[in-house]
Design an enzyme around this catalytic site. Structure first.
Site, PDB file in Angstrom:
ATOM      1  N   CYS A  51       0.836  -1.200   0.000  1.00 21.51           N
ATOM      2  CA  CYS A  51       0.000   0.000   0.000  1.00 21.51           C
ATOM      3  C   CYS A  51       0.874   1.255   0.000  1.00 21.51           C
ATOM      4  CB  CYS A  51      -0.918  -0.008   1.226  1.00 21.51           C
ATOM      5  SG  CYS A  51      -2.071   1.380   1.294  1.00 21.51           S
ATOM      6  N   ASP A  53       0.380   3.797   1.747  1.00 18.91           N
ATOM      7  CA  ASP A  53       0.300   4.415   3.072  1.00 18.91           C
ATOM      8  C   ASP A  53       1.689   4.786   3.582  1.00 18.91           C
ATOM      9  OD1 ASP A  53       0.104   4.554   6.093  1.00 18.91           O
ATOM     10  OD2 ASP A  53      -2.001   4.174   5.630  1.00 18.91           O
ATOM     11  N   ARG A  55       2.851   5.046   6.404  1.00 24.88           N
ATOM     12  CA  ARG A  55       3.319   4.281   7.566  1.00 24.88           C
ATOM     13  C   ARG A  55       3.941   2.949   7.178  1.00 24.88           C
ATOM     14  NH1 ARG A  55      -2.460   4.474  10.422  1.00 24.88           N
ATOM     15  NH2 ARG A  55      -2.953   4.062   8.227  1.00 24.88           N
ATOM     16  N   HIS A 107      -2.103  -3.855   5.219  1.00 23.53           N
ATOM     17  CA  HIS A 107      -1.842  -3.416   6.589  1.00 23.53           C
ATOM     18  C   HIS A 107      -3.158  -3.121   7.295  1.00 23.53           C
ATOM     19  CE1 HIS A 107      -2.711   0.933   5.940  1.00 23.53           C
ATOM     20  NE2 HIS A 107      -2.302   0.661   4.701  1.00 23.53           N
ATOM     21  N   CYS A 110      -6.375   0.229   7.052  1.00 25.02           N
ATOM     22  CA  CYS A 110      -6.098   0.789   5.725  1.00 25.02           C
ATOM     23  C   CYS A 110      -7.229   1.728   5.305  1.00 25.02           C
ATOM     24  CB  CYS A 110      -5.941  -0.327   4.708  1.00 25.02           C
ATOM     25  SG  CYS A 110      -5.625   0.246   3.022  1.00 25.02           S
TER      26      CYS A 110
END
Length: 222
Positions: A51, A53, A55, A107, A110
């Site tokens: 992803c 993302d 993080r 993750h 999400c």
């Protein structure tokens, strides 16, 4: 506005540039040949499909170095069989870099997965997330039976499982198996609340684990 003027008025961007200088200097001090060797080429053993993302910092959470992992990322770590971007990355990694592992990694918590479970519009992402919404509808009875706090993460896992299934059916993957290469496709979930990777135990290591209709030229079973 010139680039140096932009950096001068934006401390965030300027901080990134300065941090990069510190990192490069530190790496050069620790290993004078590091960048010389890095410039010679790459031979990663792993393709990571994850992803976007912020993080999900792959090198940080796996403690790997530049050149160790070939990475492709998008919203909700989707692996669409019609997405030329993803297909090119997979083909290059498998056929040319000859990676030994493909990891589809989602993750917890999400935002893309959560958006797919909602009726609220998120612009162009509505189109991108529609297959995830379809996945939710197909598994809604199971997902909605879970506590509300677990529903997004369960759909995230199902999305990873679907991604692993898609990768394991691709011709370039079957071609590698036909050539006798060891190639594994894994499904993982990053647990943001612990920082740990969860293996979903759905790894595919050969055509024997894929429906015979997808086998390419009767690739030998592993």
């Amino acid at each position: 506005m010139m680039a140096n003027e932009v950096q001068g008025c934006n401390s965030t961007i300027n901080g990134v540039i300065e941090s990069n200088k510190d990192w490069a200097k530190d790496m050069q001090t620790k290993n004078p040949d590091f960048f010389v060797n890095l410039a010679k080429g790459q031979s990663p053993k792993i393709l990571w499909i994850g992803c976007s993302d912020s993080r999900m910092a792959v090198d940080v959470l796996t403690q790997t170095k530049p050149g160790d992992i070939f990475i492709h990322r998008n919203i909700a770590n989707r692996v669409p069989s019609e997405d030329i971007n993803a297909l090119c990355v997979i083909e290059y990694a498998v056929k040319h870099l000859k990676v030994e592992h493909v990891v589809v990694a989602g993750h917890t918590s999400c935002g893309g997965i959560k958006a797919a479970m909602s009726t609220d519009s998120v612009g162009i992402l509505d189109h991108w997330l529609r297959p995830v919404k379809d996945l939710y509808i197909a598994n809604q009875k199971e997902i909605d039976s879970l506590p509300e706090s677990d529903r997004v993460d369960r759909l995230g896992e199902l999305n990873v499982i679907q991604g692993v299934n898609t990768v394991s059916k691709l011709p370039v993957v079957h071609e590698a198996w036909k050539d006798g290469r060891e190639l594994y496709v894994h499904g993982w979930m990053l647990q943001l609340h612990t920082g740990l990777l969860k293996d979903l135990d759905i790894s595919v290591s050969g055509p024997k684990q894929v429906d015979s209709l997808y086998k390419l030229n009767a690739a030998a079973d592993h």
